[in-house]
Design a protein around this motif. Structure first.
Motif, short mmCIF file in Angstrom:
data_model
loop_
_atom_site.label_atom_id
_atom_site.label_comp_id
_atom_site.label_asym_id
_atom_site.label_seq_id
_atom_site.Cartn_x
_atom_site.Cartn_y
_atom_site.Cartn_z
N ILE A 66 0.87 -1.66 0.24
CA ILE A 66 0.24 -0.41 0.39
C ILE A 66 0.83 0.84 -0.32
CG2 ILE A 66 -1.61 0.83 1.42
CD1 ILE A 66 -3.11 -1.32 1.85
N ALA A 67 1.98 1.24 0.74
CA ALA A 67 3.07 2.48 1.07
C ALA A 67 3.32 2.58 -0.40
CB ALA A 67 3.88 2.13 1.89
N ASN A 68 3.85 1.72 -1.12
CA ASN A 68 4.69 1.32 -2.47
C ASN A 68 3.29 2.12 -2.76
OD1 ASN A 68 7.56 0.78 -2.35
ND2 ASN A 68 6.51 -1.18 -1.81
N GLN A 69 2.15 2.02 -3.28
CA GLN A 69 1.79 1.80 -4.54
C GLN A 69 1.36 3.33 -4.27
OE1 GLN A 69 -2.32 -0.06 -3.55
NE2 GLN A 69 -3.30 1.06 -6.20
N ALA A 70 1.55 4.09 -3.34
CA ALA A 70 1.23 5.71 -2.57
C ALA A 70 2.32 6.43 -3.32
CB ALA A 70 0.72 5.75 -1.34
N ARG A 71 3.48 5.82 -3.05
CA ARG A 71 4.14 6.51 -4.01
C ARG A 71 4.51 6.73 -5.37
NH1 ARG A 71 10.84 4.90 -3.23
NH2 ARG A 71 11.42 7.57 -3.78
N GLN A 72 3.83 5.02 -5.29
CA GLN A 72 3.74 5.45 -7.32
C GLN A 72 2.90 6.77 -7.82
OE1 GLN A 72 2.47 1.70 -8.69
NE2 GLN A 72 3.87 1.93 -10.32
N ASP A 73 2.16 6.89 -6.81
CA ASP A 73 0.97 7.62 -7.25
C ASP A 73 1.88 8.44 -7.51
OD1 ASP A 73 -1.12 5.64 -7.54
OD2 ASP A 73 -1.59 5.81 -5.77
N ALA A 74 2.63 9.19 -6.35
CA ALA A 74 3.18 11.15 -6.48
C ALA A 74 4.22 10.90 -7.12
CB ALA A 74 3.83 11.04 -5.18
N LEU A 75 5.45 9.99 -7.31
CA LEU A 75 6.41 9.88 -8.19
C LEU A 75 5.47 9.79 -9.80
CD1 LEU A 75 8.73 6.93 -6.92
CD2 LEU A 75 8.96 9.28 -7.08
N THR A 76 4.25 9.06 -9.94
CA THR A 76 3.76 9.55 -11.47
C THR A 76 3.18 10.69 -11.83
OG1 THR A 76 1.57 8.53 -10.45
CG2 THR A 76 3.35 6.82 -11.99
N ASN A 77 2.97 10.80 -10.87
CA ASN A 77 2.06 12.84 -10.60
C ASN A 77 3.06 13.70 -10.73
OD1 ASN A 77 -0.58 14.96 -10.48
ND2 ASN A 77 1.23 15.42 -8.51
N ASN A 78 4.49 13.45 -10.28
CA ASN A 78 5.60 14.23 -10.91
C ASN A 78 6.16 14.46 -12.11
OD1 ASN A 78 6.09 15.18 -7.48
ND2 ASN A 78 7.01 14.00 -7.67
N SER B 33 9.92 23.07 -14.07
CA SER B 33 9.67 22.37 -12.48
C SER B 33 10.34 21.65 -12.55
CB SER B 33 8.82 21.10 -13.60
OG SER B 33 8.87 19.87 -11.87
N ASN B 34 10.69 21.47 -11.06
CA ASN B 34 12.11 20.96 -10.14
C ASN B 34 12.41 19.32 -10.31
OD1 ASN B 34 9.87 20.17 -8.59
ND2 ASN B 34 11.75 21.56 -6.38
N VAL B 35 11.11 19.16 -11.26
CA VAL B 35 11.49 17.58 -11.37
C VAL B 35 12.81 16.46 -11.91
CG1 VAL B 35 9.89 15.33 -12.04
CG2 VAL B 35 8.96 17.44 -10.93
N ASP B 36 13.23 15.52 -11.73
CA ASP B 36 14.12 15.49 -12.24
C ASP B 36 13.82 14.56 -12.54
OD1 ASP B 36 16.66 14.26 -13.20
OD2 ASP B 36 17.76 14.92 -11.33
N ALA B 37 13.32 14.60 -14.21
CA ALA B 37 12.67 12.72 -14.94
C ALA B 37 13.48 11.91 -15.23
CB ALA B 37 12.65 13.29 -16.96
N GLY B 38 14.78 11.71 -14.67
CA GLY B 38 15.69 10.29 -14.95
C GLY B 38 15.71 9.98 -13.88
N ARG B 39 15.36 10.88 -12.38
CA ARG B 39 15.45 10.44 -11.58
C ARG B 39 14.25 9.24 -10.91
NH1 ARG B 39 18.70 7.65 -8.21
NH2 ARG B 39 17.57 8.18 -6.25
N THR B 40 13.38 10.72 -11.87
CA THR B 40 11.72 9.84 -10.39
C THR B 40 11.35 8.45 -11.16
OG1 THR B 40 10.87 11.92 -11.21
CG2 THR B 40 9.44 10.42 -11.66
N MET B 41 11.79 8.32 -13.15
CA MET B 41 12.01 6.73 -13.27
C MET B 41 12.88 5.80 -12.68
SD MET B 41 9.94 7.48 -16.22
CE MET B 41 10.71 5.79 -16.78
N ILE B 42 13.88 6.02 -12.15
CA ILE B 42 15.04 4.90 -11.70
C ILE B 42 13.81 4.72 -10.27
CG2 ILE B 42 16.52 4.67 -10.40
CD1 ILE B 42 17.72 6.85 -11.97
N ASP B 43 13.51 6.10 -9.55
CA ASP B 43 12.95 5.68 -8.47
C ASP B 43 11.52 4.63 -8.64
OD1 ASP B 43 14.21 6.86 -6.96
OD2 ASP B 43 13.01 9.11 -6.78
N LEU B 44 10.51 5.52 -9.59
CA LEU B 44 9.70 4.47 -10.55
C LEU B 44 9.61 2.98 -10.03
CD1 LEU B 44 7.63 6.46 -12.63
CD2 LEU B 44 6.71 6.03 -10.64
#
Length: 299
Positions: free
Chosen positions: A13-25, A257-268
């Motif tokens: 559940i926690a990972n699903q919430a984090r995934q939602d935040a990352l995809t929104n970023n 935006s201050n979103v780092d697209a590369g880092r966000t993909m790695i986090d996903l």
């Protein structure tokens, strides 16, 4: 019930919430003024396990007293996504050349100490939005400076929210410019945030409503768009060029935006692996419970 089921399920559940935040970023990587959300995980309160009817043996490293309950150890029931914390780091400044695009540059503001830790104050534009539940308009704060002029001549955000001046009132560009066309030759934005009508020299400059918020992480609540609601004590401080000389406003630019697209993909990808690991744990427990049911039927 096996305790590991709770821990594995909470991890999913926690990972699903984090995934939602990352995809929104990731979806807002090109939204001007957008601030990335960071997920913060926290464990549930730990439980202390004891053997209440076994005083014969003890646990290495823990004291044992005659007749006392024997401590087994501590157990956590998993993690949960406590909150989303916006990252208020300065985004890249991108030149657009548009007369009503404005970017706040405030990376030179010194950090201050709040509750024993160093925090970075930030500057924000003030805009007016309808209150919650249809209430009276409220002041919100944003870093997004890609603006336009509506049919009434007001300076507004792309969503149609009026941009406020230093007195907390909507800015009427048509009253400022008069009959002069809206272009860089007739409207200039100074580095300290004053709107000057070069094509209508008889009008007084208008100062933008720019506010300093010392601890934005603690005092701002993110809305559904790029605006923030202030929840701190007192009121934000109106920008004073003499107090904050390192701050400047750049006309014809926007803050990306201050979103780092590369880092966000790695986090996903990391979130997906963690989710799958918890899923395999649940499957293992499910197989174990099936075996227990088979043993019960044989008995």
């Amino acid at each position: 019930m096996l305790r590991g089921l709770d821990a594995a399920a909470s991890g999913m559940i926690a990972n699903q919430a984090r995934q939602d935040a990352l995809t929104n970023n990731l979806a807002n990587v090109n939204t001007p003024g957008y601030k990335a959300d960071n997920s913060t995980f926290r464990t549930f309160p730990e439980l202390l396990l004891e053997r209440i009817r076994d005083t014969a043996g003890g646990v290495a490293g823990l004291p044992a007293f005659p007749g006392s309950k024997q401590v087994i150890g501590r157990l956590s029931h998993g993690v949960y996504n406590q909150e989303l914390v916006p990252n208020f780091a300065q985004g890249d400044i991108f030149e657009t050349g548009k007369v009503l695009d404005m970017a706040l540059v405030d990376g030179g503001i010194p950090t201050i100490e709040v509750d024993g830790r160093q925090v970075q104050p930030r500057m924000f534009f003030a805009v007016q939005k309808p209150g919650e539940g249809g209430g009276p308009p409220q002041v919100y704060y944003t870093r997004s400076g890609n603006w336009t002029m509506n049919a009434a001549g007001q300076l507004t955000t792309m969503e149609g929210y009026p941009v406020l001046n230093a007195a907390g009132q909507p800015i009427n560009l048509r009253a400022l410019l008069g009959d002069a066309p809206l272009n860089k030759e007739n409207l200039q934005v100074t580095s300290d945030g004053r709107l000057i009508a070069l094509g209508n020299p008889g009008t007084a400059p208008i100062r933008l409503g720019i506010y300093r918020i010392d601890n934005p992480t603690a005092d701002l609540v993110k809305e559904a768009d790029t605006t923030f609601r202030y929840t701190g004590n007192g009121a934000p401080t109106l920008y004073n060029p003499a107090v904050d000389p390192a701050v400047s406003i750049k006309q014809g630019y926007i803050e990306r935006s201050n979103v780092d697209a590369g880092r966000t993909m790695i986090d996903l990808m990391a979130v997906l692996r963690s989710y799958e690991a918890n899923q395999r744990v649940l499957q293992a427990y499910d197989i174990t419970l099936q075996k227990l049911n088979e043993v019960g039927k044989i008995g």
